[in-house]
Scaffold this motif. Structure first.
Motif, PDB file in Angstrom:
ATOM      1  N   GLY A  52       0.809  -1.215   0.000  1.00 28.52           N
ATOM      2  CA  GLY A  52       0.000   0.000   0.000  1.00 28.52           C
ATOM      3  C   GLY A  52       0.843   1.265   0.000  1.00 28.52           C
ATOM      4  N   ARG A  53       0.147   2.404   0.102  1.00 30.28           N
ATOM      5  CA  ARG A  53       0.798   3.721   0.056  1.00 30.28           C
ATOM      6  C   ARG A  53       0.550   4.446   1.373  1.00 30.28           C
ATOM      7  NH1 ARG A  53      -2.254   6.057  -4.906  1.00 30.28           N
ATOM      8  NH2 ARG A  53      -1.017   7.904  -4.413  1.00 30.28           N
ATOM      9  N   TRP A  54       0.983   3.827   2.454  1.00 30.25           N
ATOM     10  CA  TRP A  54       0.743   4.393   3.774  1.00 30.25           C
ATOM     11  C   TRP A  54       1.575   5.647   3.988  1.00 30.25           C
ATOM     12  CZ3 TRP A  54      -3.221   2.278   6.204  1.00 30.25           C
ATOM     13  CH2 TRP A  54      -3.586   0.971   5.888  1.00 30.25           C
ATOM     14  N   PRO A  55       1.116   6.581   4.822  1.00 34.54           N
ATOM     15  CA  PRO A  55       1.868   7.808   5.097  1.00 34.54           C
ATOM     16  C   PRO A  55       3.225   7.488   5.730  1.00 34.54           C
ATOM     17  CG  PRO A  55      -0.397   7.974   5.912  1.00 34.54           C
ATOM     18  CD  PRO A  55      -0.192   6.546   5.523  1.00 34.54           C
ATOM     19  N   LYS A  56       4.213   8.346   5.465  1.00 33.77           N
ATOM     20  CA  LYS A  56       5.555   8.123   5.983  1.00 33.77           C
ATOM     21  C   LYS A  56       5.609   7.989   7.506  1.00 33.77           C
ATOM     22  CE  LYS A  56       8.267  10.040   2.188  1.00 33.77           C
ATOM     23  NZ  LYS A  56       9.270  11.077   1.792  1.00 33.77           N
ATOM     24  N   PRO A  57       4.861   8.812   8.272  1.00 33.40           N
ATOM     25  CA  PRO A  57       4.932   8.626   9.733  1.00 33.40           C
ATOM     26  C   PRO A  57       4.606   7.208  10.173  1.00 33.40           C
ATOM     27  CG  PRO A  57       3.846  10.693   9.225  1.00 33.40           C
ATOM     28  CD  PRO A  57       4.025   9.987   7.912  1.00 33.40           C
ATOM     29  N   MET A  58       3.685   6.555   9.458  1.00 37.47           N
ATOM     30  CA  MET A  58       3.342   5.189   9.831  1.00 37.47           C
ATOM     31  C   MET A  58       4.442   4.213   9.436  1.00 37.47           C
ATOM     32  SD  MET A  58       0.087   2.839   8.784  1.00 37.47           S
ATOM     33  CE  MET A  58       0.219   1.046   8.929  1.00 37.47           C
ATOM     34  N   THR A  59       4.949   4.337   8.222  1.00 30.76           N
ATOM     35  CA  THR A  59       5.933   3.371   7.743  1.00 30.76           C
ATOM     36  C   THR A  59       7.260   3.494   8.478  1.00 30.76           C
ATOM     37  OG1 THR A  59       6.649   4.869   5.965  1.00 30.76           O
ATOM     38  CG2 THR A  59       4.896   3.300   5.457  1.00 30.76           C
ATOM     39  N   LYS A  60       7.521   4.634   9.105  1.00 30.64           N
ATOM     40  CA  LYS A  60       8.767   4.824   9.848  1.00 30.64           C
ATOM     41  C   LYS A  60       8.615   4.574  11.343  1.00 30.64           C
ATOM     42  CE  LYS A  60      10.731   8.156   6.568  1.00 30.64           C
ATOM     43  NZ  LYS A  60      11.815   7.226   6.142  1.00 30.64           N
ATOM     44  N   ALA A  61       7.375   4.357  11.801  1.00 32.51           N
ATOM     45  CA  ALA A  61       7.126   4.168  13.235  1.00 32.51           C
ATOM     46  C   ALA A  61       7.634   2.807  13.694  1.00 32.51           C
ATOM     47  CB  ALA A  61       5.640   4.304  13.535  1.00 32.51           C
ATOM     48  N   SER A  62       8.227   2.774  14.881  1.00 31.39           N
ATOM     49  CA  SER A  62       8.704   1.512  15.445  1.00 31.39           C
ATOM     50  C   SER A  62       7.595   0.766  16.171  1.00 31.39           C
ATOM     51  CB  SER A  62       9.862   1.769  16.406  1.00 31.39           C
ATOM     52  OG  SER A  62       9.454   2.625  17.465  1.00 31.39           O
ATOM     53  N   THR A  63       6.570   1.478  16.602  1.00 28.70           N
ATOM     54  CA  THR A  63       5.472   0.850  17.330  1.00 28.70           C
ATOM     55  C   THR A  63       4.152   1.495  16.934  1.00 28.70           C
ATOM     56  OG1 THR A  63       6.915   0.460  19.241  1.00 28.70           O
ATOM     57  CG2 THR A  63       4.550   0.275  19.603  1.00 28.70           C
ATOM     58  N   MET A  64       3.150   0.672  16.676  1.00 31.31           N
ATOM     59  CA  MET A  64       1.794   1.155  16.436  1.00 31.31           C
ATOM     60  C   MET A  64       0.844   0.302  17.263  1.00 31.31           C
ATOM     61  SD  MET A  64      -0.561   1.348  12.979  1.00 31.31           S
ATOM     62  CE  MET A  64      -0.641  -0.429  12.802  1.00 31.31           C
ATOM     63  N   THR A  65      -0.044   0.940  17.998  1.00 33.49           N
ATOM     64  CA  THR A  65      -1.088   0.233  18.731  1.00 33.49           C
ATOM     65  C   THR A  65      -2.409   0.952  18.510  1.00 33.49           C
ATOM     66  OG1 THR A  65      -0.761   1.506  20.776  1.00 33.49           O
ATOM     67  CG2 THR A  65       0.523  -0.505  20.527  1.00 33.49           C
ATOM     68  N   PHE A  66      -3.482   0.216  18.352  1.00 37.89           N
ATOM     69  CA  PHE A  66      -4.793   0.855  18.303  1.00 37.89           C
ATOM     70  C   PHE A  66      -5.871  -0.132  18.700  1.00 37.89           C
ATOM     71  CE2 PHE A  66      -4.348  -0.615  13.870  1.00 37.89           C
ATOM     72  CZ  PHE A  66      -5.570  -1.228  13.647  1.00 37.89           C
ATOM     73  N   GLN A  67      -7.007   0.431  19.097  1.00 38.84           N
ATOM     74  CA  GLN A  67      -8.160  -0.359  19.518  1.00 38.84           C
ATOM     75  C   GLN A  67      -9.392   0.103  18.753  1.00 38.84           C
ATOM     76  OE1 GLN A  67      -8.524   0.121  23.743  1.00 38.84           O
ATOM     77  NE2 GLN A  67      -6.514  -0.748  24.188  1.00 38.84           N
ATOM     78  N   VAL A  68     -10.246  -0.849  18.447  1.00 42.47           N
ATOM     79  CA  VAL A  68     -11.518  -0.568  17.782  1.00 42.47           C
ATOM     80  C   VAL A  68     -12.621  -1.174  18.645  1.00 42.47           C
ATOM     81  CG1 VAL A  68     -12.915  -0.936  15.721  1.00 42.47           C
ATOM     82  CG2 VAL A  68     -10.440  -0.604  15.502  1.00 42.47           C
ATOM     83  N   SER A  69     -13.625  -0.380  18.968  1.00 42.11           N
ATOM     84  CA  SER A  69     -14.730  -0.851  19.808  1.00 42.11           C
ATOM     85  C   SER A  69     -16.017  -0.176  19.346  1.00 42.11           C
ATOM     86  CB  SER A  69     -14.460  -0.539  21.283  1.00 42.11           C
ATOM     87  OG  SER A  69     -14.272   0.852  21.473  1.00 42.11           O
TER      88      SER A  69
END
Length: 410
Positions: free
Chosen positions: A370-387
């Motif tokens: 995909g073509r994800w934004p640079k901040p995401m592709t360079k991040a070492s950690t991503m966490t999220f919740q969906v409710s």
């Protein structure tokens, strides 16, 4: 005017930072530099159209009236800057077709709340077309969030977001639904080991596979080739799950996928399905390793490539004993995990997803399409919740999403 775009993001000006590249590209270096200083900390916007064109949107008060006609087009209290006259005309046609001549972000209901957020703080809004463009081959797994609106905030190296996602357009949702207000950052999930690149836990497998399992092109072979009929698909879709992608230092694959599902219903029925899977694997040149006789290894089946002298395991499954339903542990490209790593699968249905990932490593291993934004592709950690946005079900189909990225040092 919002109808003309598939993705809109608002940014806060900061004269201490370099002029954004989009400003230089759309305005020219000298005018961009002058306006950037004049902009101060006011909001500005970047928007993308369906053809991939990026537009710069500025407050009309920022640009002298005599300069606006030379490189831009004004709509109410906003000025939109495209690359050339052709794109400006195409934008005008799209706005006229949408019967939205007003230059202010104005709508009703949840969509109004989203546009109000865009007009007042750093936020992002996307449509299904934008999601498909950004997420690439992952799009079928993300259909719960086909359209969404998030408020954004940056605290040090942590980028946080909080908002609403939906399978249908936000303007088609109930008028009483509003974007959620900020609360504390998303609850930190339990830590994962260094080899886990992605972990997804959910209250129902349909939250990520529902779109795929609803397609006839998927349903027919599942039923004809493996005996997974509508009853079994419904059972498995409603089951909680835990999925993780783990890096492999050696073997045929750089990473392997492990999945654990507490299987409801008759265990014998599912063993018949696994027997059918075994037959098809053997017909395609795979061989199974001899089964161990220990109690903990009963129901364990490991597979290798038939011509592999090293007998490297490329996948398999095993049953794990649990207090309630038996736990099916599956490995794709990797041996199935012998202990339960699924957590909290007794939580109520509809409680959503918890996701942890190492995006930068996924990108370096070419595992994030995909073509994800640079901040995401360079991040070492991503966490999220969906409710669910509303536990009472008054806003069915709307989901709260909150999470954060740990960005690298500038």
């Amino acid at each position: 005017m919002a109808d003309a775009f598939i993705l809109i993001q608002s940014f806060k000006g900061d004269p201490r930072r370099p002029v954004p590249s989009l400003w230089n590209a759309r305005l020219g270096v000298k005018p961009a530099g002058d306006l950037w200083q004049r902009q101060g900390e006011m909001l500005w916007w970047q928007a993308w159209s369906l053809d991939g064109e990026a537009y710069l949107i500025l407050p009309a008060t920022l640009i002298p009236p005599r300069s606006q006609d030379s490189f831009s087009q004004r709509y109410g209290n906003l000025v939109v800057v495209g690359t050339d006259q052709l794109h400006r005309e195409q934008l005008s046609q799209r706005i006229n077709a949408g019967n939205s001549q007003s230059g202010s972000f104005s709508e009703a209901g949840l969509f109004a709340s989203c546009l109000e957020s865009l007009a007042e703080q750093t936020s992002v809004y996307w449509t299904a077309d934008a999601l498909a463009s950004v997420s690439g081959t992952l799009a079928p797994l993300l259909q719960r969030g086909r359209e969404g609106c998030m408020e954004l905030r940056l605290q040090g190296q942590v980028l946080q977001w909080n908002g609403v996602i939906s399978q249908r357009p936000l303007r088609n949702n109930p008028a009483q639904a509003k974007l959620v207000v900020w609360n504390n950052a998303a609850t930190e999930p339990a830590p994962v080991d260094q080899f886990t690149l992605l972990q997804v836990e959910g209250s129902a497998l349909q939250l990520i596979l529902g779109t795929l399992l609803s397609r006839q092109i998927i349903q027919v072979p599942l039923e004809q080739n493996y005996g997974i009929n509508e009853v079994l698909r419904t059972q498995i879709s409603a089951s909680p799950f835990s999925l993780r992608l783990r890096g492999r230092p050696k073997g045929f694959y750089r990473a392997g996928l492990q999945l654990q599902i507490p299987v409801p219903g008759d265990l014998g029925t599912w063993n018949k399905v696994l027997d059918t899977v075994s037959e098809r694997l053997r017909s395609r040149g795979y061989a199974s390793l001899p089964s161990a006789t220990g109690m903990s290894d009963q129901g364990k089946q490991l597979w290798i490539k038939g011509d592999d002298p090293k007998k490297t395991v490329v996948g398999g499954w095993r049953w794990l004993r649990m207090k309630k339903n038996p736990l099916l542990s599956i490995g794709f490209g990797i041996e199935p995990e012998g202990t339960a790593f699924i957590r909290g699968f007794d939580q109520p249905k509809g409680s959503g997803l918890v996701v942890q990932a190492d995006p930068s490593t996924l990108v370096s291993m070419d595992l994030l399409s995909g073509r994800w934004p640079k901040p995401m592709t360079k991040a070492s950690t991503m966490t999220f919740q969906v409710s669910p946005l509303d536990a009472k079900g008054l806003t069915k189909g709307l989901w709260r999403m909150q999470g954060q990225l740990l960005l690298p040092q500038s």
